[in-house]
Write an enzyme that holds these catalytic residues in place. Structure first.
Site, PDB file in Angstrom:
ATOM      1  N   SER A   1      53.242  11.150 -47.519  1.00 30.88           N
ATOM      2  CA  SER A   1      52.676  10.359 -48.612  1.00 30.88           C
ATOM      3  C   SER A   1      51.486   9.513 -48.161  1.00 30.88           C
ATOM      4  O   SER A   1      50.639   9.143 -48.966  1.00 30.88           O
ATOM      5  CB  SER A   1      53.738   9.445 -49.231  1.00 30.88           C
ATOM      6  OG  SER A   1      54.649  10.216 -49.976  1.00 30.88           O
TER       7      SER A   1
ATOM      8  N   TYR B   1      60.549   5.208 -28.542  1.00 32.07           N
ATOM      9  CA  TYR B   1      59.521   6.072 -29.161  1.00 32.07           C
ATOM     10  C   TYR B   1      59.060   7.152 -28.173  1.00 32.07           C
ATOM     11  O   TYR B   1      58.981   8.334 -28.526  1.00 32.07           O
ATOM     12  CB  TYR B   1      58.358   5.178 -29.593  1.00 32.07           C
ATOM     13  CG  TYR B   1      57.245   5.868 -30.331  1.00 32.07           C
ATOM     14  CD1 TYR B   1      57.371   6.184 -31.686  1.00 32.07           C
ATOM     15  CD2 TYR B   1      56.048   6.191 -29.689  1.00 32.07           C
ATOM     16  CE1 TYR B   1      56.331   6.803 -32.370  1.00 32.07           C
ATOM     17  CE2 TYR B   1      55.013   6.811 -30.367  1.00 32.07           C
ATOM     18  CZ  TYR B   1      55.153   7.117 -31.711  1.00 32.07           C
ATOM     19  OH  TYR B   1      54.126   7.728 -32.392  1.00 32.07           O
TER      20      TYR B   1
ATOM     21  N   LYS C   1      59.387  11.231 -28.472  1.00 36.60           N
ATOM     22  CA  LYS C   1      58.208  12.101 -28.480  1.00 36.60           C
ATOM     23  C   LYS C   1      58.222  13.083 -27.309  1.00 36.60           C
ATOM     24  O   LYS C   1      57.701  14.194 -27.416  1.00 36.60           O
ATOM     25  CB  LYS C   1      56.925  11.252 -28.472  1.00 36.60           C
ATOM     26  CG  LYS C   1      56.743  10.393 -29.723  1.00 36.60           C
ATOM     27  CD  LYS C   1      56.670  11.235 -30.977  1.00 36.60           C
ATOM     28  CE  LYS C   1      56.370  10.441 -32.231  1.00 36.60           C
ATOM     29  NZ  LYS C   1      56.337  11.271 -33.441  1.00 36.60           N
TER      30      LYS C   1
HETATM   31  P1  NAI Z   1      52.635   6.118 -40.996  1.00 35.68           P
HETATM   32  O1  NAI Z   1      53.675   5.083 -40.770  1.00 35.68           O
HETATM   33  O2  NAI Z   1      51.322   5.726 -41.582  1.00 35.68           O
HETATM   34  O3  NAI Z   1      53.235   7.311 -41.884  1.00 35.68           O
HETATM   35  C1  NAI Z   1      54.489   7.870 -41.609  1.00 35.68           C
HETATM   36  C2  NAI Z   1      55.070   8.440 -42.889  1.00 35.68           C
HETATM   37  O4  NAI Z   1      56.381   8.944 -42.594  1.00 35.68           O
HETATM   38  C3  NAI Z   1      55.245   7.360 -43.974  1.00 35.68           C
HETATM   39  O5  NAI Z   1      54.787   7.840 -45.212  1.00 35.68           O
HETATM   40  C4  NAI Z   1      56.736   7.102 -43.965  1.00 35.68           C
HETATM   41  O6  NAI Z   1      57.261   6.660 -45.208  1.00 35.68           O
HETATM   42  C5  NAI Z   1      57.279   8.486 -43.585  1.00 35.68           C
HETATM   43  N1  NAI Z   1      58.626   8.425 -43.056  1.00 35.68           N
HETATM   44  C6  NAI Z   1      59.160   7.490 -42.217  1.00 35.68           C
HETATM   45  N2  NAI Z   1      60.451   7.760 -41.996  1.00 35.68           N
HETATM   46  C7  NAI Z   1      60.754   8.874 -42.706  1.00 35.68           C
HETATM   47  C8  NAI Z   1      61.953   9.619 -42.888  1.00 35.68           C
HETATM   48  N3  NAI Z   1      63.094   9.272 -42.290  1.00 35.68           N
HETATM   49  N4  NAI Z   1      61.908  10.710 -43.689  1.00 35.68           N
HETATM   50  C9  NAI Z   1      60.753  11.066 -44.313  1.00 35.68           C
HETATM   51  N5  NAI Z   1      59.607  10.399 -44.167  1.00 35.68           N
HETATM   52  C10 NAI Z   1      59.607   9.310 -43.383  1.00 35.68           C
HETATM   53  O7  NAI Z   1      52.453   6.834 -39.584  1.00 35.68           O
HETATM   54  P2  NAI Z   1      51.262   7.773 -39.021  1.00 35.68           P
HETATM   55  O8  NAI Z   1      50.435   6.961 -38.120  1.00 35.68           O
HETATM   56  O9  NAI Z   1      50.645   8.542 -40.115  1.00 35.68           O
HETATM   57  O10 NAI Z   1      52.139   8.737 -38.076  1.00 35.68           O
HETATM   58  C11 NAI Z   1      52.472  10.081 -38.413  1.00 35.68           C
HETATM   59  C12 NAI Z   1      53.070  10.741 -37.169  1.00 35.68           C
HETATM   60  O11 NAI Z   1      52.128  10.732 -36.112  1.00 35.68           O
HETATM   61  C13 NAI Z   1      54.327  10.020 -36.641  1.00 35.68           C
HETATM   62  O12 NAI Z   1      55.247  10.974 -36.169  1.00 35.68           O
HETATM   63  C14 NAI Z   1      53.776   9.211 -35.487  1.00 35.68           C
HETATM   64  O13 NAI Z   1      54.763   8.937 -34.533  1.00 35.68           O
HETATM   65  C15 NAI Z   1      52.708  10.162 -34.950  1.00 35.68           C
HETATM   66  N6  NAI Z   1      51.701   9.492 -34.145  1.00 35.68           N
HETATM   67  C16 NAI Z   1      50.915   8.497 -34.660  1.00 35.68           C
HETATM   68  C17 NAI Z   1      49.973   7.884 -33.863  1.00 35.68           C
HETATM   69  C18 NAI Z   1      49.079   6.800 -34.366  1.00 35.68           C
HETATM   70  O14 NAI Z   1      48.348   6.244 -33.546  1.00 35.68           O
HETATM   71  N7  NAI Z   1      49.081   6.462 -35.646  1.00 35.68           N
HETATM   72  C19 NAI Z   1      49.802   8.275 -32.456  1.00 35.68           C
HETATM   73  C20 NAI Z   1      50.672   9.325 -32.025  1.00 35.68           C
HETATM   74  C21 NAI Z   1      51.578   9.908 -32.858  1.00 35.68           C
END
Ligand code: NAI
Length: 246
Positions: A13, A154, A158
């Site tokens: 989302s 975390y 990962k």
């Molecule tokens: P974000 O927090 O902006 O978005 C994550 C989305 O996942 C949100 O819409 C949230 O509601 C949803 N979510 C959380 N728990 C959930 C569940 N149990 N079931 C279904 N949906 C769920 O995070 P972002 O930054 O977009 O991260 C996306 C992925 O990328 C994550 O796996 C994060 O660990 C990974 N990541 C992000 C980095 C960053 O710097 N932002 C760096 C490395 C990895």
């Protein structure tokens, strides 16, 4: 590049997942995506993608829940007919030093980040095996490779994703199913928005390209792994980190 394909993207989302959904859709892909709740973000993503003449549906589903995931994927197969790409993107952080980390903080991060990958991969397996094709993309992180103080839960989740990704690549490769991980570095989203200005500046200094990544930077790498451009790439970890992890 993804014309008439169907992709499932978890936690799409907002943030990186949303950028992946829009990137795939711009290449002709129909999109089934999940997030915890049906809200304005979910509905606006459906509207944006359907405006391109594609099929899109959002499913409120907790990726950490095994039963819910099975039901959600069954519904997606009923709605879309087939599944070509799975992006396991949903993730959370509960950062703190090990000294202060509670059992709940450990369990929550492992359940949402790692168990969810097992849940969804298992749920799409039968469909992809029947098709004898599929691309699975798992969102790891540079800290899953290098570790990070204050992120033991975390980083462990990962790193676990990487082991899982490689095992699936070896197990399902003979059936035409590919499995790869992406290890983003510092990407500017709500997740990293929680960090202080000072911490963000420190990160930028360490990144050879001297900037945080955008969700689109990650989405472009996903497009490569989802499409036939990567048809001979499996079991790999693609770092999208501006040169941070080399
Ligand atoms: P974000 O927090 O902006 O978005 C994550 C989305 O996942 C949100 O819409 C949230 O509601 C949803 N979510 C959380 N728990 C959930 C569940 N149990 N079931 C279904 N949906 C769920 O995070 P972002 O930054 O977009 O991260 C996306 C992925 O990328 C994550 O796996 C994060 O660990 C990974 N990541 C992000 C980095 C960053 O710097 N932002 C760096 C490395 C990895």
């Amino acid at each position: 590049m993804l014309k008439d394909k169907v992709a499932i993207i978890t936690g799409a989302s907002r943030g990186i997942g949303r950028a992946i959904a829009l990137k795939f859709a711009s290449e002709g892909c129909n999109i089934a995506f999940t997030d915890l709740v049906e809200d304005e973000n979910m509905n606006s993503l459906v509207t944006e993608i359907t405006a391109l003449g594609l099929k899109a549906k959002g499913y409120a589903s907790n990726a950490a829940d095994f039963e819910q995931t099975q039901k959600t994927v069954e519904q997606i197969v009923a709605d879309f007919g087939h599944i070509d790409v799975l992006v396991n993107n949903a993730g959370i952080t509960k950062d703190t030093l090990l000294m202060r980390m509670t059992e709940q903080q450990w369990d929550a991060v492992i359940a949402v980040n790692l168990k969810s990958v097992f849940n969804f991969t298992k749920a799409v397996q039968t469909t992809m095996l029947k098709q004898r094709s599929g691309s699975i993309i798992n969102m790891s992180s540079v800290v899953g490779v290098s570790g990070n103080a204050g992120q033991a839960n975390y980083s462990a989740s990962k790193a676990g994703i990487i082991g899982f990704t490689k095992s699936v690549a070896k197990e399902l490769g003979s059936r035409g199913i590919r499995s790869n991980a992406i290890a983003p570095g510092f990407i500017i989203t709500e997740m990293t928005g929680q960090l202080s200005e000072e911490v963000r500046n420190e990160w930028n200094k360490m990144i050879p390209l001297r900037r945080g990544g955008t969700p689109e930077d990650v989405a472009n790498a996903c497009l490569f792994l989802a499409s036939d451009l990567s048809s001979y790439v499996s079991g790999q970890v693609l770092h999208v980190c501006g040169g941070l992890n080399t």
